[in-house]
Scaffold this motif. Sequence first.
Motif, PDB file in Angstrom:
ATOM      1  N   ARG A 170      31.240  -9.425  -5.369  1.00  0.00           N
ATOM      2  CA  ARG A 170      31.982  -8.474  -6.181  1.00  0.00           C
ATOM      3  C   ARG A 170      31.283  -8.419  -7.526  1.00  0.00           C
ATOM      4  O   ARG A 170      30.769  -9.423  -8.021  1.00  0.00           O
ATOM      5  CB  ARG A 170      33.419  -8.968  -6.345  1.00  0.00           C
ATOM      6  CG  ARG A 170      34.403  -7.832  -6.196  1.00  0.00           C
ATOM      7  CD  ARG A 170      35.767  -8.295  -6.537  1.00  0.00           C
ATOM      8  NE  ARG A 170      36.399  -9.013  -5.422  1.00  0.00           N
ATOM      9  CZ  ARG A 170      37.623  -9.529  -5.543  1.00  0.00           C
ATOM     10  NH1 ARG A 170      38.287  -9.470  -6.681  1.00  0.00           N
ATOM     11  NH2 ARG A 170      38.165 -10.156  -4.521  1.00  0.00           N
ATOM     12  N   ILE A 171      31.257  -7.273  -8.132  1.00  0.00           N
ATOM     13  CA  ILE A 171      30.508  -7.219  -9.382  1.00  0.00           C
ATOM     14  C   ILE A 171      31.409  -7.311 -10.592  1.00  0.00           C
ATOM     15  O   ILE A 171      32.517  -6.815 -10.618  1.00  0.00           O
ATOM     16  CB  ILE A 171      29.679  -5.933  -9.513  1.00  0.00           C
ATOM     17  CG1 ILE A 171      30.584  -4.717  -9.329  1.00  0.00           C
ATOM     18  CG2 ILE A 171      28.538  -5.916  -8.543  1.00  0.00           C
ATOM     19  CD1 ILE A 171      30.199  -3.575 -10.198  1.00  0.00           C
ATOM     20  N   LYS A 172      30.886  -8.030 -11.569  1.00  0.00           N
ATOM     21  CA  LYS A 172      31.521  -8.000 -12.881  1.00  0.00           C
ATOM     22  C   LYS A 172      30.405  -7.654 -13.828  1.00  0.00           C
ATOM     23  O   LYS A 172      29.413  -8.367 -13.923  1.00  0.00           O
ATOM     24  CB  LYS A 172      32.047  -9.396 -13.223  1.00  0.00           C
ATOM     25  CG  LYS A 172      33.464  -9.620 -12.769  1.00  0.00           C
ATOM     26  CD  LYS A 172      33.923 -10.984 -13.238  1.00  0.00           C
ATOM     27  CE  LYS A 172      35.143 -11.431 -12.485  1.00  0.00           C
ATOM     28  NZ  LYS A 172      35.276 -12.891 -12.544  1.00  0.00           N
ATOM     29  N   ILE A 215      24.992  -8.486 -12.154  1.00  0.00           N
ATOM     30  CA  ILE A 215      26.117  -8.675 -11.234  1.00  0.00           C
ATOM     31  C   ILE A 215      26.459 -10.153 -11.158  1.00  0.00           C
ATOM     32  O   ILE A 215      25.571 -10.997 -11.032  1.00  0.00           O
ATOM     33  CB  ILE A 215      25.758  -8.165  -9.817  1.00  0.00           C
ATOM     34  CG1 ILE A 215      25.374  -6.688  -9.890  1.00  0.00           C
ATOM     35  CG2 ILE A 215      26.911  -8.381  -8.862  1.00  0.00           C
ATOM     36  CD1 ILE A 215      24.794  -6.153  -8.611  1.00  0.00           C
ATOM     37  N   VAL A 216      27.713 -10.432 -11.271  1.00  0.00           N
ATOM     38  CA  VAL A 216      28.145 -11.821 -11.124  1.00  0.00           C
ATOM     39  C   VAL A 216      28.806 -11.953  -9.758  1.00  0.00           C
ATOM     40  O   VAL A 216      29.748 -11.225  -9.447  1.00  0.00           O
ATOM     41  CB  VAL A 216      29.154 -12.188 -12.224  1.00  0.00           C
ATOM     42  CG1 VAL A 216      29.630 -13.615 -12.030  1.00  0.00           C
ATOM     43  CG2 VAL A 216      28.529 -11.990 -13.583  1.00  0.00           C
ATOM     44  N   TYR A 217      28.273 -12.807  -8.946  1.00  0.00           N
ATOM     45  CA  TYR A 217      28.881 -13.017  -7.634  1.00  0.00           C
ATOM     46  C   TYR A 217      29.952 -14.076  -7.778  1.00  0.00           C
ATOM     47  O   TYR A 217      29.671 -15.195  -8.193  1.00  0.00           O
ATOM     48  CB  TYR A 217      27.818 -13.436  -6.618  1.00  0.00           C
ATOM     49  CG  TYR A 217      26.893 -12.325  -6.294  1.00  0.00           C
ATOM     50  CD1 TYR A 217      27.179 -11.450  -5.244  1.00  0.00           C
ATOM     51  CD2 TYR A 217      25.746 -12.098  -7.050  1.00  0.00           C
ATOM     52  CE1 TYR A 217      26.340 -10.399  -4.967  1.00  0.00           C
ATOM     53  CE2 TYR A 217      24.904 -11.050  -6.772  1.00  0.00           C
ATOM     54  CZ  TYR A 217      25.196 -10.193  -5.723  1.00  0.00           C
ATOM     55  OH  TYR A 217      24.380  -9.138  -5.440  1.00  0.00           O
ATOM     56  N   ASP A 218      31.174 -13.687  -7.466  1.00  0.00           N
ATOM     57  CA  ASP A 218      32.240 -14.668  -7.681  1.00  0.00           C
ATOM     58  C   ASP A 218      32.569 -15.419  -6.409  1.00  0.00           C
ATOM     59  O   ASP A 218      33.407 -16.293  -6.405  1.00  0.00           O
ATOM     60  CB  ASP A 218      33.476 -13.981  -8.272  1.00  0.00           C
ATOM     61  CG  ASP A 218      33.949 -12.858  -7.388  1.00  0.00           C
ATOM     62  OD1 ASP A 218      34.854 -12.129  -7.804  1.00  0.00           O
ATOM     63  OD2 ASP A 218      33.410 -12.695  -6.267  1.00  0.00           O
TER      64      ASP A 218
END
Lengths: 566, 649
Positions: A4-6, B593-596
């Motif tokens: 999911r992108i943040k 992009i941060v992969y959570d």
Amino acid sequence: MHGRIKLKTTEEQAEQKQKERLKKLHFYDTTRSACFAKRKAGILDEEGLILSGQLLAANPDFATLWNFRREIFLHLKEEKTPEELQTLFEKELSFLETCLRVNPKSYGTWHHRGWVLDHSPSPDWKVELELCSKFLQFDERNFHCWDYRRLVVQRAEVSPQEELEFTHKLIGTNFSNYSSWHYRSTLLPLVYPDTECRVGRADEEALLTEYELVQNALFTDPNDQSAWFYYRWLLGRADREETVSCLYISREGQRLIVSFSHPVNVLLPKDELILFVDGLPLRVTWKSPHPQLKRSAIWICELPPNTINAACSEHNFKVHWQDGRIQRECILYKGRSESWCRDSATDQQLFRCDLSVEKTTVLQSELNSCTQLQELEPDNKWCALTIILLMRALDPLGYEKEMLQCFQTLKATDPMRTAYFDDLLSKFIIENSILKMEYAESRVVDLSKKNLTNLCHLDQMQLVTHMNLTSNRLKSLPIHLSMMQCLEVLEASDNEIECLEGLVQLPRLQEISLQNNRISKICDLRPLASCPSLILLNLKGNPITEVPDFQSELSELLPSLKDLIV
Amino acid sequence: MLYWINSNILPKKIKCIFFKKSFIYNFSHFRQAYYGGNWASFTFSGLLAWIEENKEAFSKEEITEWMNDIKEGEEILLLNSSDKSIMNVEVFNFDLFLTVDPDEDLKEEGSSQKENDLFLTVDLVEDLKEQGSSQRKDDLFLTVAAAESFESGIDKSPDMYVNEHPSEALEHNDVCTSSQKKNPELFLDGKKYVNVCKTSVAETRKTITYSQIIRESRRFNIDLVSKLLYSRGSLVDLLIKSNVSRYAEFKNVNRILTYQNGSVEQVPCSRADVFGSKQLTVVEKRMLMKFLSFCIEYEQHPEEYADFKERTFSDFLKTKNLTTNLANFILHSIAMVLDTDLTTEGLRATQHFLQSLGRYGNTPFLFPLYGLGEIPQCFCRMCAVFGGIYCLRHGIRCLVVDKETRRCKAIIDSCGKRISLWAFYCGEQLISRAVLITDRSLLKADSEQLISLVTVPPLKNGQPAVRIIELCSSSMTCMQGTYLVHLTCSSVENAKEDLSPVVSKLFSENIKTGEKGEVEAERPNVLWALYFNMPDFSSVERSSYDLPNNVYVCCGPDSGLGNDCSIQQAEHIFHQMFPDEEFCPPAPNPEDIVYDGDGAPPEESLFKEHEESEVGDGEERTLDTKHLVTSTTNEAEDAQESVKEIPSE
């Protein structure tokens, strides 16, 4: 699995960027200091290459570092085996290639590349040629690369034919390319040498196909200058050979005047001019007509007393120039006050210069197609200008009327260059006047009411005795006027003349008419003091006449003056 | 949740991307087992399968057990169970080598381990078989290599299966290959071929066989729709803006040709073309350039065409001192408008063409490597990366509509499964299409690797203007040594009748007739041809259908050359659905992009059983295929090289 992108906030990004930049700066600073320290200490090792490489990769315009690298290479050349050296040079070449990718227009990088190859044990110039082609494919107008290519071509001994084809290809993709056209102008004479062996000129047949090529460019985009400039080169001709064009002797004045086709300085040993009188060398002192003229088309010498004997039936004068390769002689017969021997402007087709002596049919057809283009593009100045040049090449006197019309068009379409066009027109009108004068075999030239802004070709008027410059737009009588050594009467009324610096040491000048000009100071008239024969001066309508005591000061300055009209 | 059916939608692809941002999950539904519907591209065998599919008549299915899924307060809207959009499919095979030994499998390269064996057995002389296999291979390669060494300038890649068999057969004329036995004429042809080979090497013509085409099936990417991208068109802008461009690579179309006075000529459209053109006189060059310069800024000179606003562009051209040749060039090849189109339309089209010129090269057009079918896939890929879901092989049986809200609540797919939500299409105007595989370019040039756009003005009154796009092998749409030719026009009759006159004028379909005239020999041979019609939906109005209000109508491909129409529509529909959202916002860079690590959202699991394999496939290609090709160089070899690394599926 999809992450999911943040998205990071922009502040975060900005902060990180700032940090990175600081880090880079710090790295750059320390590396630079390290390089300089090494260089100062004379440590020329491979570490120096690495350090300077890191900096140059980021900034290829750091000339000192390129020098540092060259010093290291020269030093390593002593230490290393040829094999090691070869690998080192190869590494350097691939390093340079990466630098060029970053900045393909860096002087330092291209120059260093040439240096490296010249010092490399086994340079591969063919690869270099491909490299050039590649870079020119990306940017066909990169003149750095063109320069380098010429070096490579020279070293790799690539045939001019191949290079000519290469320029053809690049012109095909984009003909707005000065470099490519110019390269062609140097290659054509090599590939198709002129049959008459004129240096720098190409064979007529080759020129014809070339005309066709350029015309395609002209009609495709008549506003592109590069093709027009090349076209003018094509229509041009080889430089005139240097020669002595005239030898003039005045019995009365006891002087001898030598004219050259080009301005020269005979005081230099290489251009030494030797005078023979009746077969015997005579030591004389040459001087130019005006002290400011270091190089001049005219050189004058006063003959020692008794050189000319009135009783002698004839005297033979002869000059040797350039070690006797160029000679001219002239005989002064008994009873004649002067004598000369010269090449006439009409014989030489002197003023058709800038344009070639091609078959007139070719020029005529070129003129026709340009006229055709002008009908399509009435506002195109390049076209109008070329038409003028073509008409002058064909028949300068016959086309005079059309030429004047073309100049009107030019001035209307390009008002910013009005002054240039005026000067150019002045030049052409003077040329025509000289031609007319010579056809009439007279020594009187009438240039009145011609809108002249500029005087030129004065060296061609060396024999003229009367010149009429009335009603023009001249601002000065330039120093070149001093070449008109035979001038007796000068009419220059109704101009805007402020300065008379050209009226210097004219031994036969008797009358000057300067009515309605802008002479305002007595010192402006000072040059006239060196004209010994001056008896009449008309200064009516000049500001100077308002100056109090002007007449007395003038008579002090010009004691021999008989008539002053104010 | 949103649900998209309709197999013919490019616009939908573009919308997909948006959804991941707001965590709306997009489900795209394709009846077929491939992405893009009528926008798809196929390998050669894929196309053969597609042809079979479209030849079949669909049997009317009955409403069955899935009726049970309909709840109270819902009604169903039954859809056509078959996609009848493709019509008049006809296939022609002109290749004499087609008939192959019955024992021999016509298999795709890579589909079996026998690749080399297969290669050797095709038409191979029998007595050679007695020798060891490695020996045989060398022999064959030797002959190929020898033949190639004659032909300077031709790729030396071993992948190039130059068919030298006829000459081989002559050397060993005690034995004949099976295919040659069946086709005595061919044998003659082969003989002739050898003679030519001996006398004039330059004349040598490589022969491609049907079996080679089948074997190299995967080298083909044959688009159902033939379009190009205007370098300054809305699709290019969108690809750049949305970062979808990172999934695609392009080649510049190299030349624009036209058919005029019985021959194929290059259209001078750029400054360099005009300069280099040998057909135009210098005055024509000037007139053309002058007119084109005017077109670029025609809005600033309204006085020039004020009197012609209500008249046709071709009338306007007549007043511009252009020769007939030039006027035709402008009308058919640059503006690409009809004789009947108005002046302003012609000027606008010319301007569009000219504005695109020079952005990426000498023509205004780009072509995506691997075919136009890549474009919808690229959007799908981007969408999938952010959670979009695609259902392949799921046709839509019917819509489930809420009786009260008149909203579509769900759909029932062709397997009878109920899935919630979606869109729809219909249309009347037809596009005629033909796809040819030929053996040489329509116009010989220094390079064999050129992409050409050929505009053919109507041959007779009443016939349509035909647009041809000729693709070379380095465009990654056909095998080496062949050209893939797409013909497109608006239908007047059916595809075959509309297009075959042009095909027979420009190409040679009679490979059999040994006695070919000189002119004939210059024309490309058609090895294989396909004709079909597809619908042109560009004029479909939503209002003409009684649809639930959350059902949106998307058009399929239109007959135009560019893609602006589809993009416009996509954007329009998107804004109807999400008035406040940006259309195709730039995709973030990977590093942003941060992969959570949370895993997939719950909705995804609902459809896992259907999608997993398809989505997976799409993903794999995203990563493996595309990233291998790193340069859009002209050199076919480079491109072919990277293609070899595609893992076989």
